[in-house]
Design a protein around this motif. Sequence first.
Motif, short mmCIF file in Angstrom:
data_model
loop_
_atom_site.label_atom_id
_atom_site.label_comp_id
_atom_site.label_asym_id
_atom_site.label_seq_id
_atom_site.Cartn_x
_atom_site.Cartn_y
_atom_site.Cartn_z
N GLY A 70 30.73 -22.30 -62.78
CA GLY A 70 30.76 -21.82 -61.40
C GLY A 70 30.32 -22.86 -60.41
O GLY A 70 29.86 -23.95 -60.76
N GLU A 71 30.46 -22.54 -59.16
CA GLU A 71 30.14 -23.46 -58.09
C GLU A 71 28.63 -23.59 -57.94
O GLU A 71 27.91 -22.59 -57.89
N THR A 72 28.18 -24.83 -57.83
CA THR A 72 26.73 -25.10 -57.83
C THR A 72 25.99 -24.39 -56.69
O THR A 72 24.93 -23.80 -56.93
N PRO A 73 26.47 -24.40 -55.44
CA PRO A 73 25.70 -23.73 -54.37
C PRO A 73 25.47 -22.25 -54.65
O PRO A 73 24.37 -21.73 -54.42
N GLN A 74 26.49 -21.56 -55.13
CA GLN A 74 26.35 -20.14 -55.41
C GLN A 74 25.42 -19.89 -56.59
O GLN A 74 24.60 -18.95 -56.58
N LEU A 75 25.52 -20.74 -57.62
CA LEU A 75 24.65 -20.59 -58.78
C LEU A 75 23.20 -20.88 -58.41
O LEU A 75 22.27 -20.20 -58.86
N ARG A 76 23.00 -21.87 -57.56
CA ARG A 76 21.64 -22.18 -57.10
C ARG A 76 21.04 -21.00 -56.34
O ARG A 76 19.88 -20.65 -56.54
N ALA A 77 21.84 -20.38 -55.47
CA ALA A 77 21.35 -19.22 -54.71
C ALA A 77 21.02 -18.06 -55.63
O ALA A 77 20.02 -17.36 -55.44
N LEU A 78 21.85 -17.85 -56.65
CA LEU A 78 21.60 -16.77 -57.60
C LEU A 78 20.31 -17.03 -58.39
O LEU A 78 19.50 -16.11 -58.59
N ALA A 79 20.09 -18.28 -58.82
CA ALA A 79 18.87 -18.63 -59.56
C ALA A 79 17.64 -18.45 -58.68
O ALA A 79 16.59 -17.99 -59.14
N SER A 80 17.76 -18.81 -57.41
CA SER A 80 16.64 -18.67 -56.48
C SER A 80 16.29 -17.19 -56.28
O SER A 80 15.10 -16.82 -56.26
N ASP A 81 17.32 -16.35 -56.15
CA ASP A 81 17.09 -14.91 -56.00
C ASP A 81 16.44 -14.33 -57.25
O ASP A 81 15.53 -13.49 -57.18
N PHE A 82 16.88 -14.79 -58.41
CA PHE A 82 16.31 -14.35 -59.69
C PHE A 82 14.83 -14.69 -59.77
O PHE A 82 13.99 -13.84 -60.12
N ARG A 83 14.47 -15.90 -59.38
CA ARG A 83 13.06 -16.32 -59.43
C ARG A 83 12.23 -15.50 -58.45
O ARG A 83 11.12 -15.06 -58.78
N ARG A 84 12.73 -15.30 -57.25
CA ARG A 84 11.99 -14.51 -56.25
C ARG A 84 11.76 -13.08 -56.75
O ARG A 84 10.68 -12.52 -56.59
#
Length: 899
Positions: free
Chosen positions: A591-605
């Motif tokens: 998948g696209e890195t920006p979207q995956l990064r946002a998903l990982a950040s939401d998961f951590r929060r």
Amino acid sequence: MYSLLRRFLIRRLLRMLFVCSLILALVIGHPLQPGGLGTPAIAQEQTPAQLVQSGVEAYQQADYRAAIAVWAQALAAYPADANAERAIVHENLARVYQQVGETQAAIASWEAAAADYQAIDNSTQFGRMLTEQAQVYITLGQYQRAAVLLCGDAELDIHLEGEMDIHCVGGAYAIAVATTDPTGQATALGSLAETYRLQGDYETAESILKIGLDLVNSHEGLAQYQAAMLNSLGNTYARWSQFSQRRAEASELVGLSSALDVAKRLQAEADQKRTQALKAFTEAVDAAVIRSDVFTEMRSQLSLVFLSRRNPVPNQTDTAAQERLAQLIVELPLSRDTAYAAITLAKSYYTLAQDFACPNAQARNQIIPRDCRVKHWLEIGLQIADRIEDDRAQSFALGELGHLAECQQNWEEAAHLTHQAQLAASHALESADSLYLWEWQMGRIHNQQEQTNQAIASYKQAIATLEDIRTDILTADRDLQFDFRDTVEPIYRQYIALLLTTAQDDSSTKQVSPIADINMAETLQAVDALRLAELQNFFGDDCVLIASTDAREQLLANDPQTAVITSVVLEDRTVLLANLPDGTDKIFFVGETPQLRALASDFRRTLKRFRDFAFDLSSSESLYQQLIADLDKDLERTQTKTLVFVQDGFLRNIPMAALWDGDEYLIQKYAIATTPALGLTAPRSNNRDFRALAVGLNQEIVTESGRSFNDLGAVPEELNAISEQLPGSRTLLNEEFTVERLKEALQENSYPILHLATHGQFSTVPEETFVITGPNNAGLSEEITFNQLEAILNEFSLNDEPLELITLTACQTATGDDRATLGLAGVAIQAGARSAIASLWNLDDNIAATLIPNFYRNLRNPDLSKAQALQAAQVDALEANSRANPGRWAPLILVGNWQ
């Protein structure tokens, strides 16, 4: 990105200019010597003295090769016992060798001159020759060796109260003091300060320079050194400002209120040091103008320009400095220094914001007029380098011209100039640090023209060249440590992206690629090299890393149920490379890195909120589908029991154990571990001695820097349980846990496990990566950086065996910056441990009181690996309260050897 590495190179050019200015100041008092023996004879046969004079004349005409040849003849003609005359020739040769960049020959000549002066008991000149040698070592980045030549190998004794002084045991400064040689003292102090500045000890550098300026101002005959000292002081403040700025940013990312207070203090310090730098540079210019010292004025003007390049908008001061620099470069004799000055002046016409990479099309139209000035001064630098036959300076000028053509998308000219830069660098001695730049540049040029095979070949060569000098450039210069992610790192990432190009299908968001499409071994080798470079850069010269070439094979040879999953974060997509237990390999574009990064950040929060009944599993399940789901069948087919992740970027910041497949968490299916690189992972150990030195805090504390931390109420229970589970262990709680008591405990007994139940943080810079001790006599706790902890473990451990395990249960990892997790990823390596267990954020206090003892109990089971012991403890914790937020137990991760 590329231009930030050029920023590092500009700093290196400025460093060379600094050292040369001290040399010039010394030469003012002891100029190039014709021997005082008249003009050269007309006859074909010349005396040694006439040969020396002929060499001086050639030098003054910038015909350095001719000067070298003639002085070599003079040296051969002088008898062996003519030490005074031979010393002068050796000095002249040393200076001309430095002008043409032959530093090893320069060092040999300075050493020979020192031996000649020692033979005739001229201690004053002998001491000065030590300083000259040290200055060459500074240009090579060998600061410790230079410091020993200048001040011996004992610890500095600095006095700033009353009569300012510094006490050295041996070295050039001690000799200058003993022989009452103020000139020798001034040059030694200036060079000594430079060694500390370039190692990041700005406070010591400042103190030494203040002593030096006090000396210079109190001796009328030393006025020529004032500008050089002030310029060095300005460089010290400028570096100090940048360092404090980076620490402020790192502290702010931690997010704690006390950390924000520290960030404000550090930001204020950064602003103050920048103001002091500007003042020192301005005073240096004024002092140089008064003495008509055009060389030192040029160097100070360059420093002013470089300082102001951090401002996004040029101002009148910048323009005035640029105009004056243009005049000075023309006025000064041709030399490597004026060539470098011309190149640096050329780069000053771009602001820092534009200097990260080639500007986009819109910005391009706004800066085209500047290109003319950039090209003009690069061509001036090239002309000077051609005239003095300096291959290294030619390499920089040609390479920069090639980059200018690259940004203008003039591919033919860019390729031609870059090729010429490569040739010049290959001809120059000690130019690998520029050669790999132009190899990289050629790779980018080929890639822009879709010449993939040629691009891969150029990148591969650049990395091979870089690997030869990687440790030197990543540890020697503190500025490059700051700028690594925008400089060296892109070479590896762009190379990996090229290797994966043939496997990527642009029509799909996600695919599993047939392994035949790429060379998996070559790609993994490049990934491992990137991981090693990242960690080496993060640790700096406090920890030199050496990777094992066959670690992957050794670790997996007797581990038939372990899969290794390596992630690579590219600019547009993220890639997973999976090595399965049966020897098969698969590649996923996930998948696209920006979207995956946002998903990982939401998961951590979501995990960190600790909300149990309101816990949302959607981000956890989405990440599972992207990162794991396509491997499910293969993992089941190969009967995999352990997953080892070699994570990249933002993926290092999330606990894989908490990924949800729709029915259960990943930790319920597999034991999980992470490692920064298999090549840096310690081998399996047969040691079954699990005694621990367990230390911790359960008090509210304030550190010496003003940070405050809450109490960890369950720590006494945690430490008592460890003592019960691991007989022979020792605990230190609160006031007992000081640095001195820790050292004493390590000296009295050896412990395979070090357990730290105390606050700490992993940050973007090593100085902000630390753990907290108990309060001292003043009631304040210390912050022990991991560099300091490593030194304590190395010095006070009873044996040379590495720690089996280091455990940290209450650490915070800074968010918003991928670099912060490097401290966590490398904690086992830096502590000299086979494995580490660390927390991405504070483990729930009550969970820790049971999970940690359960882990140690499981660890004693010879049938369980470390990863399986942690898996069992975490599964117990989640099953004890199945509705609990996994953020309570998941942040604890195993790093390093999992077996």
